[in-house]
Design a protein around this motif. Sequence first.
Motif, PDB file in Angstrom:
ATOM      1  N   MET A   1      53.134  36.619  53.622  1.00 54.92           N
ATOM      2  CA  MET A   1      53.829  35.351  53.353  1.00 54.92           C
ATOM      3  C   MET A   1      54.882  35.056  54.419  1.00 54.92           C
ATOM      4  O   MET A   1      55.327  33.928  54.561  1.00 54.92           O
ATOM      5  N   ARG A   2      55.256  36.086  55.200  1.00 52.54           N
ATOM      6  CA  ARG A   2      56.332  35.905  56.170  1.00 52.54           C
ATOM      7  C   ARG A   2      55.989  34.852  57.208  1.00 52.54           C
ATOM      8  O   ARG A   2      56.800  33.970  57.514  1.00 52.54           O
ATOM      9  N   LEU A   3      54.774  34.912  57.764  1.00 55.35           N
ATOM     10  CA  LEU A   3      54.392  33.953  58.800  1.00 55.35           C
ATOM     11  C   LEU A   3      54.299  32.537  58.228  1.00 55.35           C
ATOM     12  O   LEU A   3      54.768  31.578  58.842  1.00 55.35           O
ATOM     13  N   LEU A   4      53.685  32.414  57.057  1.00 59.91           N
ATOM     14  CA  LEU A   4      53.574  31.089  56.448  1.00 59.91           C
ATOM     15  C   LEU A   4      54.942  30.540  56.090  1.00 59.91           C
ATOM     16  O   LEU A   4      55.193  29.337  56.249  1.00 59.91           O
ATOM     17  N   SER A   5      55.854  31.384  55.629  1.00 61.48           N
ATOM     18  CA  SER A   5      57.211  30.929  55.310  1.00 61.48           C
ATOM     19  C   SER A   5      57.888  30.361  56.546  1.00 61.48           C
ATOM     20  O   SER A   5      58.584  29.338  56.479  1.00 61.48           O
ATOM     21  N   THR A  21      53.351  33.273  44.712  1.00 57.65           N
ATOM     22  CA  THR A  21      52.388  34.221  45.268  1.00 57.65           C
ATOM     23  C   THR A  21      51.816  35.102  44.157  1.00 57.65           C
ATOM     24  O   THR A  21      52.329  35.117  43.031  1.00 57.65           O
ATOM     25  N   PRO A  22      50.735  35.862  44.443  1.00 61.82           N
ATOM     26  CA  PRO A  22      50.084  36.655  43.389  1.00 61.82           C
ATOM     27  C   PRO A  22      51.006  37.655  42.682  1.00 61.82           C
ATOM     28  O   PRO A  22      50.752  38.016  41.536  1.00 61.82           O
ATOM     29  N   ASP A  23      52.086  38.081  43.357  1.00 68.21           N
ATOM     30  CA  ASP A  23      53.015  39.022  42.712  1.00 68.21           C
ATOM     31  C   ASP A  23      54.046  38.320  41.831  1.00 68.21           C
ATOM     32  O   ASP A  23      54.935  38.969  41.267  1.00 68.21           O
ATOM     33  N   HIS A  27      58.692  30.979  46.312  1.00 68.45           N
ATOM     34  CA  HIS A  27      59.247  30.663  47.625  1.00 68.45           C
ATOM     35  C   HIS A  27      59.340  29.138  47.727  1.00 68.45           C
ATOM     36  O   HIS A  27      58.310  28.453  47.615  1.00 68.45           O
ATOM     37  N   SER A  28      60.537  28.617  47.962  1.00 68.55           N
ATOM     38  CA  SER A  28      60.736  27.168  47.984  1.00 68.55           C
ATOM     39  C   SER A  28      61.105  26.691  49.377  1.00 68.55           C
ATOM     40  O   SER A  28      61.851  27.360  50.109  1.00 68.55           O
ATOM     41  N   PHE A  29      60.585  25.493  49.720  1.00 75.45           N
ATOM     42  CA  PHE A  29      60.798  24.920  51.041  1.00 75.45           C
ATOM     43  C   PHE A  29      61.068  23.433  50.894  1.00 75.45           C
ATOM     44  O   PHE A  29      60.414  22.748  50.109  1.00 75.45           O
ATOM     45  N   GLY A  30      62.031  22.920  51.674  1.00 74.74           N
ATOM     46  CA  GLY A  30      62.328  21.493  51.658  1.00 74.74           C
ATOM     47  C   GLY A  30      63.593  21.161  50.906  1.00 74.74           C
ATOM     48  O   GLY A  30      64.138  21.967  50.142  1.00 74.74           O
ATOM     49  N   SER A  31      64.054  19.928  51.118  1.00 75.54           N
ATOM     50  CA  SER A  31      65.327  19.466  50.563  1.00 75.54           C
ATOM     51  C   SER A  31      65.234  19.016  49.113  1.00 75.54           C
ATOM     52  O   SER A  31      66.244  18.936  48.419  1.00 75.54           O
ATOM     53  N   GLY A  32      64.038  18.658  48.683  1.00 73.52           N
ATOM     54  CA  GLY A  32      63.878  18.136  47.322  1.00 73.52           C
ATOM     55  C   GLY A  32      64.093  16.645  47.203  1.00 73.52           C
ATOM     56  O   GLY A  32      63.994  16.093  46.110  1.00 73.52           O
ATOM     57  N   VAL A  33      64.383  15.962  48.318  1.00 76.84           N
ATOM     58  CA  VAL A  33      64.585  14.514  48.289  1.00 76.84           C
ATOM     59  C   VAL A  33      63.641  13.838  49.285  1.00 76.84           C
ATOM     60  O   VAL A  33      63.115  14.467  50.203  1.00 76.84           O
ATOM     61  N   ASP A  34      63.420  12.535  49.073  1.00 73.10           N
ATOM     62  CA  ASP A  34      62.602  11.703  49.969  1.00 73.10           C
ATOM     63  C   ASP A  34      61.152  12.171  50.059  1.00 73.10           C
ATOM     64  O   ASP A  34      60.485  11.963  51.078  1.00 73.10           O
ATOM     65  N   ASP A  44      45.374  34.685  45.833  1.00 74.42           N
ATOM     66  CA  ASP A  44      45.227  35.977  46.515  1.00 74.42           C
ATOM     67  C   ASP A  44      46.141  36.014  47.731  1.00 74.42           C
ATOM     68  O   ASP A  44      46.631  34.981  48.204  1.00 74.42           O
ATOM     69  N   ASP A  45      46.371  37.218  48.240  1.00 76.71           N
ATOM     70  CA  ASP A  45      47.303  37.394  49.364  1.00 76.71           C
ATOM     71  C   ASP A  45      46.737  36.878  50.679  1.00 76.71           C
ATOM     72  O   ASP A  45      47.498  36.532  51.592  1.00 76.71           O
ATOM     73  N   ARG A  46      45.428  36.862  50.818  1.00 74.65           N
ATOM     74  CA  ARG A  46      44.820  36.409  52.075  1.00 74.65           C
ATOM     75  C   ARG A  46      45.122  34.944  52.364  1.00 74.65           C
ATOM     76  O   ARG A  46      45.157  34.525  53.516  1.00 74.65           O
ATOM     77  N   LEU A  47      45.346  34.165  51.305  1.00 74.10           N
ATOM     78  CA  LEU A  47      45.504  32.725  51.481  1.00 74.10           C
ATOM     79  C   LEU A  47      46.689  32.385  52.369  1.00 74.10           C
ATOM     80  O   LEU A  47      46.607  31.463  53.193  1.00 74.10           O
ATOM     81  N   ALA A  48      47.789  33.097  52.234  1.00 70.92           N
ATOM     82  CA  ALA A  48      48.972  32.802  53.051  1.00 70.92           C
ATOM     83  C   ALA A  48      48.673  32.984  54.529  1.00 70.92           C
ATOM     84  O   ALA A  48      49.063  32.160  55.366  1.00 70.92           O
ATOM     85  N   ARG A  49      47.958  34.058  54.884  1.00 72.48           N
ATOM     86  CA  ARG A  49      47.621  34.298  56.290  1.00 72.48           C
ATOM     87  C   ARG A  49      46.674  33.234  56.819  1.00 72.48           C
ATOM     88  O   ARG A  49      46.834  32.745  57.948  1.00 72.48           O
ATOM     89  N   GLU A  50      45.688  32.857  56.022  1.00 77.85           N
ATOM     90  CA  GLU A  50      44.718  31.849  56.449  1.00 77.85           C
ATOM     91  C   GLU A  50      45.376  30.484  56.618  1.00 77.85           C
ATOM     92  O   GLU A  50      45.065  29.740  57.559  1.00 77.85           O
ATOM     93  N   LEU A  51      46.269  30.145  55.712  1.00 72.22           N
ATOM     94  CA  LEU A  51      46.969  28.861  55.802  1.00 72.22           C
ATOM     95  C   LEU A  51      47.846  28.785  57.044  1.00 72.22           C
ATOM     96  O   LEU A  51      47.967  27.728  57.664  1.00 72.22           O
ATOM     97  N   PHE A  52      48.452  29.894  57.416  1.00 67.53           N
ATOM     98  CA  PHE A  52      49.301  29.897  58.605  1.00 67.53           C
ATOM     99  C   PHE A  52      48.509  29.518  59.849  1.00 67.53           C
ATOM    100  O   PHE A  52      48.993  28.785  60.710  1.00 67.53           O
TER     101      PHE A  52
END
Length: 321
Positions: A1-5, A21-23, A27-34, A44-52
């Motif tokens: 998840m580190r790279l995707l984060s 994540t599966p565990d 993990h939150s990203f963004g300001s929440g506005v606009d 699954d854990d592979r998804l974070a690496r593939e998305l990156f």
Amino acid sequence: MRLLSHLLRRFIEKGRLTVITPDGARHSFGSGVDGPVLVARFADDRLARELFLNPELIAAEAYMDGRLTFEDGGTVYDLLLLFSVNRKGLAAHPVQKALRKVWRALRGRQQANPLGKAAENVKSHYDHPAEFYRLWLDESMSYSCAYFEHPDEPLEAAQRNKMRHIAAKLKLSPGMHVAEIGSGWGGLAIYLAQTCGVTVSGINVSPDQLAESRRRAEAAGVSDKVQFIEQDYRELTGTYDRVVSIGMMEHVGVNHFDEYFTTLRGLLKPGGLALVHAIGRMSPPGTTAPFIRKYIFPGGYVPALSEVMASTERSALWVAD
């Protein structure tokens, strides 16, 4: 998840994306506005690496496969909106910049549409039952952009506006012979024959569309004025008073632009006129998004105006309008 984060922190500024994540970690990203607020769960854990590595393709595939789901009433529409309001941040990430550079270098191969392959690419999109397309097209089965004169105008009227606008720009007279490159389900050819008194030779490489076009021409009583031929545009012979091509150039491919416009030039009689309608991009030349390229329009590309104008110049065509 580190790279995707790392990617998501730079990418998402407006709205908020919370990833579970599966565990069970959040993990939150963004300001929440606009922008939309969305909670997504990874299966699954592979998804974070593939998305990156390829977020535009993998996010869609993971959603289709059930590996990416949304909670608290969120939908895939919210994900698309979140991407839309933050898309500049994604393209600015170093890994995404490098990926786009590779795509740009390979776009000629990705958009290769030689004879035969071009037909395969077109059939993959259009050779589906006409009943499917009737669910969301107008009565004329027009698949390209309509021309709305006011916001609440019905789709049928807007498509009729477009066809009337095309006919006016072509400056048609009764008895003219028109070639239509990429005739779709026959709506424009039938309209021109009925309204302008011309004969139309429409070409298409989709057998399903051709069968529906012929049925519609027969029902409209213009089968003696309109013919639909299964043929690639590069195989069309003869000369015509007018050539029209609506929503087909997106299937040509950037390395075939000169071939396309040179073919148009050769099909015109002296003093003839061609009208080409295509979706265009507001940005400089680029590439086709990976999901669109793989699942929707293989071999397709939305051209930049600079690419179109340069090709018409090389093909010795005058741009009149």
